[in-house]
Design a protein around this motif. Sequence first.
Motif, PDB file in Angstrom:
ATOM      1  N   ILE A   1     -13.528 -11.277  25.597  1.00 55.28           N
ATOM      2  CA  ILE A   1     -13.422 -11.718  24.210  1.00 55.28           C
ATOM      3  C   ILE A   1     -14.712 -12.441  23.869  1.00 55.28           C
ATOM      4  O   ILE A   1     -15.142 -13.354  24.577  1.00 55.28           O
ATOM      5  N   VAL A   2     -15.361 -11.995  22.798  1.00 51.93           N
ATOM      6  CA  VAL A   2     -16.641 -12.541  22.370  1.00 51.93           C
ATOM      7  C   VAL A   2     -16.463 -13.130  20.982  1.00 51.93           C
ATOM      8  O   VAL A   2     -15.935 -12.482  20.083  1.00 51.93           O
ATOM      9  N   MET A   3     -16.903 -14.379  20.816  1.00 58.64           N
ATOM     10  CA  MET A   3     -16.827 -15.046  19.517  1.00 58.64           C
ATOM     11  C   MET A   3     -18.232 -15.439  19.089  1.00 58.64           C
ATOM     12  O   MET A   3     -18.972 -16.047  19.862  1.00 58.64           O
ATOM     13  N   ASN A   4     -18.594 -15.066  17.864  1.00 55.08           N
ATOM     14  CA  ASN A   4     -19.899 -15.414  17.314  1.00 55.08           C
ATOM     15  C   ASN A   4     -19.720 -16.178  16.021  1.00 55.08           C
ATOM     16  O   ASN A   4     -18.918 -15.776  15.175  1.00 55.08           O
ATOM     17  N   PRO A   5     -20.493 -17.273  15.838  1.00 53.57           N
ATOM     18  CA  PRO A   5     -20.446 -17.944  14.546  1.00 53.57           C
ATOM     19  C   PRO A   5     -21.069 -17.048  13.474  1.00 53.57           C
ATOM     20  O   PRO A   5     -22.005 -16.302  13.757  1.00 53.57           O
ATOM     21  N   VAL A   6     -20.526 -17.096  12.281  1.00 54.66           N
ATOM     22  CA  VAL A   6     -21.071 -16.322  11.164  1.00 54.66           C
ATOM     23  C   VAL A   6     -22.001 -17.246  10.378  1.00 54.66           C
ATOM     24  O   VAL A   6     -21.596 -18.307   9.924  1.00 54.66           O
ATOM     25  N   ARG A   7     -23.249 -16.831  10.264  1.00 58.74           N
ATOM     26  CA  ARG A   7     -24.259 -17.630   9.562  1.00 58.74           C
ATOM     27  C   ARG A   7     -24.425 -17.128   8.126  1.00 58.74           C
ATOM     28  O   ARG A   7     -24.063 -16.004   7.811  1.00 58.74           O
ATOM     29  N   ALA A   8     -25.043 -17.948   7.299  1.00 57.03           N
ATOM     30  CA  ALA A   8     -25.210 -17.619   5.880  1.00 57.03           C
ATOM     31  C   ALA A   8     -25.975 -16.311   5.680  1.00 57.03           C
ATOM     32  O   ALA A   8     -25.565 -15.471   4.870  1.00 57.03           O
ATOM     33  N   PHE A   9     -27.088 -16.103   6.392  1.00 60.65           N
ATOM     34  CA  PHE A   9     -27.864 -14.870   6.205  1.00 60.65           C
ATOM     35  C   PHE A   9     -27.077 -13.656   6.652  1.00 60.65           C
ATOM     36  O   PHE A   9     -27.226 -12.576   6.105  1.00 60.65           O
ATOM     37  N   HIS A  10     -26.243 -13.841   7.649  1.00 60.01           N
ATOM     38  CA  HIS A  10     -25.387 -12.757   8.129  1.00 60.01           C
ATOM     39  C   HIS A  10     -24.444 -12.316   7.007  1.00 60.01           C
ATOM     40  O   HIS A  10     -24.390 -11.142   6.650  1.00 60.01           O
ATOM     41  N   GLY A  11     -23.733 -13.285   6.444  1.00 60.63           N
ATOM     42  CA  GLY A  11     -22.795 -12.978   5.359  1.00 60.63           C
ATOM     43  C   GLY A  11     -23.477 -12.425   4.123  1.00 60.63           C
ATOM     44  O   GLY A  11     -22.999 -11.474   3.507  1.00 60.63           O
ATOM     45  N   ARG A  12     -24.620 -13.000   3.777  1.00 60.61           N
ATOM     46  CA  ARG A  12     -25.339 -12.531   2.585  1.00 60.61           C
ATOM     47  C   ARG A  12     -25.853 -11.102   2.784  1.00 60.61           C
ATOM     48  O   ARG A  12     -25.826 -10.286   1.866  1.00 60.61           O
ATOM     49  N   THR A  13     -26.303 -10.784   3.996  1.00 60.73           N
ATOM     50  CA  THR A  13     -26.763  -9.425   4.281  1.00 60.73           C
ATOM     51  C   THR A  13     -25.610  -8.443   4.128  1.00 60.73           C
ATOM     52  O   THR A  13     -25.760  -7.385   3.513  1.00 60.73           O
ATOM     53  N   ILE A  14     -24.446  -8.788   4.669  1.00 59.06           N
ATOM     54  CA  ILE A  14     -23.272  -7.919   4.539  1.00 59.06           C
ATOM     55  C   ILE A  14     -22.906  -7.719   3.074  1.00 59.06           C
ATOM     56  O   ILE A  14     -22.663  -6.597   2.630  1.00 59.06           O
ATOM     57  N   GLN A  15     -22.872  -8.808   2.306  1.00 55.00           N
ATOM     58  CA  GLN A  15     -22.521  -8.706   0.885  1.00 55.00           C
ATOM     59  C   GLN A  15     -23.490  -7.808   0.132  1.00 55.00           C
ATOM     60  O   GLN A  15     -23.076  -6.953  -0.659  1.00 55.00           O
ATOM     61  N   ARG A  16     -24.776  -7.977   0.370  1.00 54.76           N
ATOM     62  CA  ARG A  16     -25.765  -7.149  -0.346  1.00 54.76           C
ATOM     63  C   ARG A  16     -25.675  -5.694   0.081  1.00 54.76           C
ATOM     64  O   ARG A  16     -25.732  -4.787  -0.755  1.00 54.76           O
ATOM     65  N   LEU A  17     -25.530  -5.454   1.369  1.00 55.48           N
ATOM     66  CA  LEU A  17     -25.414  -4.077   1.852  1.00 55.48           C
ATOM     67  C   LEU A  17     -24.160  -3.416   1.275  1.00 55.48           C
ATOM     68  O   LEU A  17     -24.212  -2.264   0.835  1.00 55.48           O
ATOM     69  N   TRP A  18     -23.062  -4.141   1.247  1.00 53.90           N
ATOM     70  CA  TRP A  18     -21.813  -3.613   0.688  1.00 53.90           C
ATOM     71  C   TRP A  18     -22.047  -3.177  -0.757  1.00 53.90           C
ATOM     72  O   TRP A  18     -21.711  -2.060  -1.159  1.00 53.90           O
ATOM     73  N   SER A  19     -22.643  -4.066  -1.538  1.00 53.01           N
ATOM     74  CA  SER A  19     -22.902  -3.771  -2.950  1.00 53.01           C
ATOM     75  C   SER A  19     -23.806  -2.553  -3.113  1.00 53.01           C
ATOM     76  O   SER A  19     -23.566  -1.697  -3.968  1.00 53.01           O
ATOM     77  N   ILE A  20     -24.831  -2.457  -2.285  1.00 53.64           N
ATOM     78  CA  ILE A  20     -25.776  -1.344  -2.357  1.00 53.64           C
ATOM     79  C   ILE A  20     -25.095  -0.029  -1.995  1.00 53.64           C
ATOM     80  O   ILE A  20     -25.220   0.974  -2.698  1.00 53.64           O
ATOM     81  N   VAL A  21     -24.371  -0.016  -0.891  1.00 54.25           N
ATOM     82  CA  VAL A  21     -23.775   1.219  -0.380  1.00 54.25           C
ATOM     83  C   VAL A  21     -22.585   1.662  -1.225  1.00 54.25           C
ATOM     84  O   VAL A  21     -22.440   2.855  -1.525  1.00 54.25           O
TER      85      VAL A  21
END
Length: 190
Positions: free
Chosen positions: A32-52
Amino acid sequence: MTVSGIDRLHSQLSKLEDLFPGYLTEIVEGSIVMNPVRAFHGRTIQRLWSIVEGQLPPGWAIVSDVAFPFDDANEFCPDLAVIPAEAEAENRAAYPADLIELVAEVVSPESVRRDYEFKPRWYASRGIANYLVLDPLQGHIVTMWNPGPDGYRGRDLIPYGPDLSVDTSLGKLTLPTGQLPVDPKAADPS
């Protein structure tokens, strides 16, 4: 592992995620691997989602951070996965990995090895046509295509900045990489 064993494992992961909000939890190589979610991580996902999302043909949808079991020891929660809209409408916590048509991961300091080395082998082994690795730490995107049993046979590294065209089985996607966040500590992409 039996269905009840998988359900029990999902239940354990859900409890961990509840105990540690702000962490992404996956099963990688039986751990089991746990990673903290950072602001740039979330913002990158949001922008990619919107683009795609605006470029997908009818019948396709995006999911993020839902489980895709690959085998008993590997269950990934991709940052972004394109699956049939009919499956997405079921609103499930886990989907078969074979549904993924395109997958993207955003690199964090803790996920570098998994995103660049481990996950490409698994995604390619399932025939996922395109794998995108967005790296705000380095300020570049890696596109992988032509999946085979040992990984992707095609791979390009493109610095953030220009628009990137990616030929996919869903059609051509244009990604304006200059709109993606870059960690201020990243190497100069030019």
